[in-house]
Design an enzyme around this catalytic site. Structure first.
Site, mmCIF file in Angstrom:
data_model
loop_
_atom_site.group_PDB
_atom_site.id
_atom_site.type_symbol
_atom_site.label_atom_id
_atom_site.label_comp_id
_atom_site.label_asym_id
_atom_site.label_seq_id
_atom_site.Cartn_x
_atom_site.Cartn_y
_atom_site.Cartn_z
ATOM 1 N N TRP A 79 35.355 46.735 -7.878
ATOM 2 C CA TRP A 79 35.915 46.890 -9.468
ATOM 3 C C TRP A 79 36.519 48.575 -8.511
ATOM 4 O O TRP A 79 35.838 49.364 -8.857
ATOM 5 C CB TRP A 79 35.040 46.790 -10.361
ATOM 6 C CG TRP A 79 35.973 47.836 -11.470
ATOM 7 C CD1 TRP A 79 35.808 48.858 -11.610
ATOM 8 C CD2 TRP A 79 36.395 47.031 -12.523
ATOM 9 N NE1 TRP A 79 35.784 48.903 -12.596
ATOM 10 C CE2 TRP A 79 36.986 47.983 -13.179
ATOM 11 C CE3 TRP A 79 36.821 45.539 -12.943
ATOM 12 C CZ2 TRP A 79 37.592 48.029 -14.965
ATOM 13 C CZ3 TRP A 79 37.605 45.179 -14.243
ATOM 14 C CH2 TRP A 79 37.695 46.247 -15.003
ATOM 15 N N MET A 80 38.288 48.071 -8.983
ATOM 16 C CA MET A 80 38.815 50.221 -9.061
ATOM 17 C C MET A 80 39.504 49.875 -10.968
ATOM 18 O O MET A 80 40.151 49.119 -11.515
ATOM 19 C CB MET A 80 40.006 49.632 -8.085
ATOM 20 C CG MET A 80 40.805 51.276 -8.458
ATOM 21 S SD MET A 80 41.972 50.931 -7.041
ATOM 22 C CE MET A 80 42.676 52.807 -7.347
ATOM 23 N N ASP A 107 39.942 54.348 -13.273
ATOM 24 C CA ASP A 107 40.612 55.215 -13.303
ATOM 25 C C ASP A 107 40.733 55.920 -11.462
ATOM 26 O O ASP A 107 40.047 56.173 -11.311
ATOM 27 C CB ASP A 107 39.944 56.381 -14.112
ATOM 28 C CG ASP A 107 40.382 55.543 -15.383
ATOM 29 O OD1 ASP A 107 40.512 54.826 -16.216
ATOM 30 O OD2 ASP A 107 39.508 56.419 -15.913
ATOM 31 N N GLN A 113 36.957 55.664 -10.288
ATOM 32 C CA GLN A 113 36.735 54.743 -10.729
ATOM 33 C C GLN A 113 36.248 53.505 -9.507
ATOM 34 O O GLN A 113 36.858 52.740 -9.947
ATOM 35 C CB GLN A 113 36.719 54.449 -12.050
ATOM 36 C CG GLN A 113 36.354 56.081 -12.336
ATOM 37 C CD GLN A 113 35.359 56.653 -12.926
ATOM 38 O OE1 GLN A 113 34.484 56.131 -13.641
ATOM 39 N NE2 GLN A 113 34.654 57.509 -12.436
ATOM 40 N N TRP A 141 33.364 46.097 -14.519
ATOM 41 C CA TRP A 141 33.264 46.946 -15.014
ATOM 42 C C TRP A 141 31.665 46.873 -14.562
ATOM 43 O O TRP A 141 31.495 46.411 -14.841
ATOM 44 C CB TRP A 141 33.910 47.459 -16.380
ATOM 45 C CG TRP A 141 33.364 49.343 -16.135
ATOM 46 C CD1 TRP A 141 34.743 50.337 -16.254
ATOM 47 C CD2 TRP A 141 32.648 49.681 -16.695
ATOM 48 N NE1 TRP A 141 33.881 51.612 -16.665
ATOM 49 C CE2 TRP A 141 32.860 50.816 -17.277
ATOM 50 C CE3 TRP A 141 31.545 49.440 -17.097
ATOM 51 C CZ2 TRP A 141 31.424 52.745 -17.386
ATOM 52 C CZ3 TRP A 141 30.027 50.074 -17.602
ATOM 53 C CH2 TRP A 141 30.465 51.456 -17.881
ATOM 54 N N SER A 193 35.877 59.174 -15.289
ATOM 55 C CA SER A 193 36.319 59.871 -14.845
ATOM 56 C C SER A 193 35.845 61.670 -14.777
ATOM 57 O O SER A 193 35.758 61.979 -15.460
ATOM 58 C CB SER A 193 38.105 58.893 -15.642
ATOM 59 O OG SER A 193 37.408 58.116 -15.652
ATOM 60 N N ARG A 205 34.697 63.294 -22.052
ATOM 61 C CA ARG A 205 34.530 62.559 -21.110
ATOM 62 C C ARG A 205 35.746 63.618 -20.601
ATOM 63 O O ARG A 205 36.706 63.833 -21.549
ATOM 64 C CB ARG A 205 34.286 61.744 -21.004
ATOM 65 C CG ARG A 205 35.401 60.669 -21.353
ATOM 66 C CD ARG A 205 34.925 59.418 -22.073
ATOM 67 N NE ARG A 205 35.430 58.168 -22.559
ATOM 68 C CZ ARG A 205 34.865 57.613 -23.568
ATOM 69 N NH1 ARG A 205 34.195 58.351 -23.735
ATOM 70 N NH2 ARG A 205 35.994 57.248 -24.266
ATOM 71 N N ASP A 206 35.961 63.154 -19.021
ATOM 72 C CA ASP A 206 36.996 63.345 -18.745
ATOM 73 C C ASP A 206 37.514 64.548 -18.592
ATOM 74 O O ASP A 206 38.378 64.830 -18.760
ATOM 75 C CB ASP A 206 38.268 61.848 -18.887
ATOM 76 C CG ASP A 206 37.710 61.209 -18.904
ATOM 77 O OD1 ASP A 206 36.658 60.523 -18.641
ATOM 78 O OD2 ASP A 206 38.314 60.362 -20.726
ATOM 79 N N GLU A 237 41.330 60.408 -24.745
ATOM 80 C CA GLU A 237 40.662 59.970 -23.030
ATOM 81 C C GLU A 237 41.316 60.600 -22.581
ATOM 82 O O GLU A 237 42.484 60.189 -21.924
ATOM 83 C CB GLU A 237 39.459 59.035 -22.790
ATOM 84 C CG GLU A 237 40.334 56.572 -22.753
ATOM 85 C CD GLU A 237 39.434 56.121 -22.663
ATOM 86 O OE1 GLU A 237 38.360 56.588 -23.320
ATOM 87 O OE2 GLU A 237 39.571 55.405 -21.996
#
Length: 624
Positions: free
Chosen positions: A35-36, A38, A54, A62, A96, A156-157, A206
């Site tokens: 899985w891929m 961000d 990610q 995910w 991320s 986050r991020d 986000e």
């Protein structure tokens, strides 16, 4: 200051990969497996572009996040690298984040010839990881201690950027303190951070990005979120001041997590001053061993409009390195009939299309992509001259002319209008099977085509991976049904019913040889004279349940020969086809000599039925 001791990374987790699956992008990056989502910490260092992302390497959905890693020397041809951040080694939620190259060693972490590459991740507080080998492996700073403490219920991020006026580093982090928004921090050394300000905006959700762009002899800052919504403004070193609080969109589609455009970030440390390059995640595409891909990289710039500065995006010029052929049509005045004839007979699988069209006498025009002789097409792109819209997005002609630029890949379509005034990214499952690679130009009214150019684009994966199936059969292979993967012994197929893996190459009279191993279940086989979805074919199998070698086609078992089949053993097949005569040899013994008139020619392939089979060493000799 303390860092964790270097830990040996797990072995490279990806098998040899067949990049020729039907909807695997040929010039859009996708992970070899897993899985891929961000884009993370895109950056440039000593001649190499690094793309982190990610990643759940052992899942098609995910799951526990890792940081995948790929590199390129031209932003077009990518090579998969081992995982960069691994939850078995690096602490915290590896969600991320961004990264920079510490060229001045402000961190004091440098130990050798390479500048430290410092990346930032984590939820509800920010953690730091750093690489001293050019961005390949990473150590954890301060045993995972959070260099930014959480000041909100959820955050986050982190994305880090350099402020050349304030001469310090900045960080933008999404949080929900009092609602959606971005928190800004500053640092002199990338390790100690001070809160500067908060920008509150309900739309800003986000994956924020903060990037400085040239504009009319000066600079402006662009603050964007995961969906590509953005505002343009000034930054005084701690606080962002928008010119207009009404957000715009970088990509004019229904952008959302898992859609055709999300979580874009701009590259750090680019070698060309003031160049801004961005990539995003496209989440609506998957194959048998992978899910998700990245958008093709775009150059971004600010353009003056009546509503203020706007971000416009165009494909990076390095795309020229993927072009394999070019055809151009110029100075054509076309109505509906002549437009339909313009590209008659043209076939292309993956390509770039550029057109400049005078629309003053048109109602609409556009392109139908991946057409077939029966009138079917997979997708169209339409400019409505009356409404002045490109696929529903406003686009005014420039002196009566409209420029279109399309990037058409196996599972991706990117549309650009008037040098980036419109930018749209879509996942489209284009049918690249035989007979569906046509292209049609259509017009309602009349247009003048100033120029139309078709660049066919080759696969960027030619040197990055190949199938473990050894074969001299020409043509690309694709799974028509079932689950097909590359394993050490060759191409493996698994299915609860019938599954076919087909080459686009076809033949009439030939000798076909190959090794077939039934690992488990009922039957494994070689297929020939098939159509593109294997609804018609001939197949010669070994059937362990029935204890026979069988030649069959849909609707008829043509012939059988008794043979006790051992699962796990390799059987060597030789098939000869000459007109209506078909012979099946197994391990040097003629098992079946039959005739049938149903199929005179078609594609070659592999088949499994209710089980697992492995195939290897396919050799084709044309003629009888």
């Amino acid at each position: 200051m303390h860092d964790t001791a270097a830990v040996e990374y797990p072995s490279f987790p990806y098998p040899v990969t067949n990049y020729q699956e039907d909807n695997r992008g040929q010039f859009h990056f996708s992970s070899r497996g897993g899985w891929m989502n961000d884009v993370n910490a895109p950056l440039y260092y000593r001649g190499v572009y690094h793309l982190y992302y990610q990643h759940a390497p052992n899942s098609l959905v995910w799951d526990t996040m890792h940081w995948g890693h790929a590199t390129s020397t031209d932003l077009v041809h990518w090579q998969q690298k081992p995982i960069a951040l691994d939850p078995g080694i690096h602490p915290g939620d590896l969600w991320s984040g961004g990264g920079v190259v510490d060229t001045g060693n402000v961190t004091g972490l440098k130990n050798g010839d390479d500048d430290p590459i410092v990346v930032f991740s984590g939820t509800n507080g920010v953690q730091v990881f750093y690489s001293l080998d050019g961005g390949n492996t990473f150590k954890t700073f301060a045993d995972g201690k959070k260099v930014v403490k959480p000041n909100a219920r959820t955050s986050r991020d982190p994305k880090v950027f350099w402020d050349p006026i304030a001469k310090h580093w900045g960080m933008v982090v999404w949080s929900d303190e009092g609602g959606n928004g971005a928190d800004f921090y500053t640092s002199e050394n990338l390790l100690d951070w001070t809160f500067g300000s908060r920008y509150q905006a309900d739309w800003l959700f986000e994956c924020p990005d903060m990037v400085r762009m040239p504009f009319e002899g000066g600079y402006k800052w662009v603050l964007s979120d995961g969906s590509g919504e953005y505002v343009v403004g000034d930054f005084d070193g701690t606080t962002f001041h928008p010119l207009n609080r009404m957000q715009q969109k970088i990509n004019q589609t229904d952008t959302h997590a898992g859609g055709g455009y999300y979580a874009a970030l701009t590259f750090a440390n680019l070698p060309v001053k003031d160049r801004v390059v961005s990539m995003a995640w496209q989440g609506e595409n998957q194959g048998t061993i992978w899910t998700g891909n990245a958008t093709f990289p775009v150059d971004q710039r600010l353009k003056r409009t009546p509503d203020g500065p706007r971000v416009v995006s165009t494909p990076i010029p390095e795309i020229a390195s993927a072009r394999t052929s070019t055809r151009t049509w110029k100075d054509r005045t076309l109505d509906a009939r002549s437009a339909k004839q313009l590209l008659a007979g043209v076939e292309a699988d993956t390509y770039e299309l550029e057109a400049t069209v005078d629309v003053r006498d048109a109602e609409r025009f556009g392109f139908r992509l991946h057409t077939s002789p029966d009138g079917w097409f997979d997708r169209d792109v339409v400019y409505d001259a009356k409404a002045q819209t490109l696929d529903g997005t406003a686009l005014k002609p420039d002196h009566g002319k409209v420029k279109l630029r399309l990037l058409v890949d196996r599972g991706q379509l990117e549309v650009f209008g008037n040098d980036g005034d419109v930018y749209q990214s879509h996942n489209v499952n284009f049918d690249s099977l035989p007979g569906g690679n046509g292209l049609e130009f259509f017009v309602d009214g009349k247009v003048h085509v100033e120029s139309l150019t078709l660049h066919e684009l080759g696969s960027i994966w030619k040197t990055s991976g190949q199938s473990t199936l050894s074969t001299d059969i020409a043509g690309q292979w694709y799974p028509a049904s079932g689950n097909w993967t590359d394993v050490a012994g060759g191409k493996q197929g698994q299915a609860g019913g019938d599954a076919f893996y087909l080459s686009k190459a076809s033949g009439s009279d030939f000798t076909l040889e190959g090794d077939v191993k039934l690992v488990s279940g009922t039957a494994a086989a070689l297929t020939f004279r098939a159509n593109k979805d294997a609804s018609r074919h001939y197949t010669a199998n070994i059937d362990a349940d029935a204890g026979v070698v069988k030649l069959w086609r849909p609707g008829r078992d043509i012939a059988t020969h008794p043979l006790a089949i051992e699962r796990g053993r390799i059987y060597h097949f030789k098939l000869t086809a000459a007109s209506t005569a078909i012979e099946v040899w197994v391990d040097g013994t003629l098992m079946i000599d039959a005739t049938d008139t149903e199929q005179s020619a078609g594609q070659f392939g592999l088949n499994v039925f209710r089980g697992t089979g492995i195939f290897q060493h396919l050799h084709l000799t044309p003629g009888s």
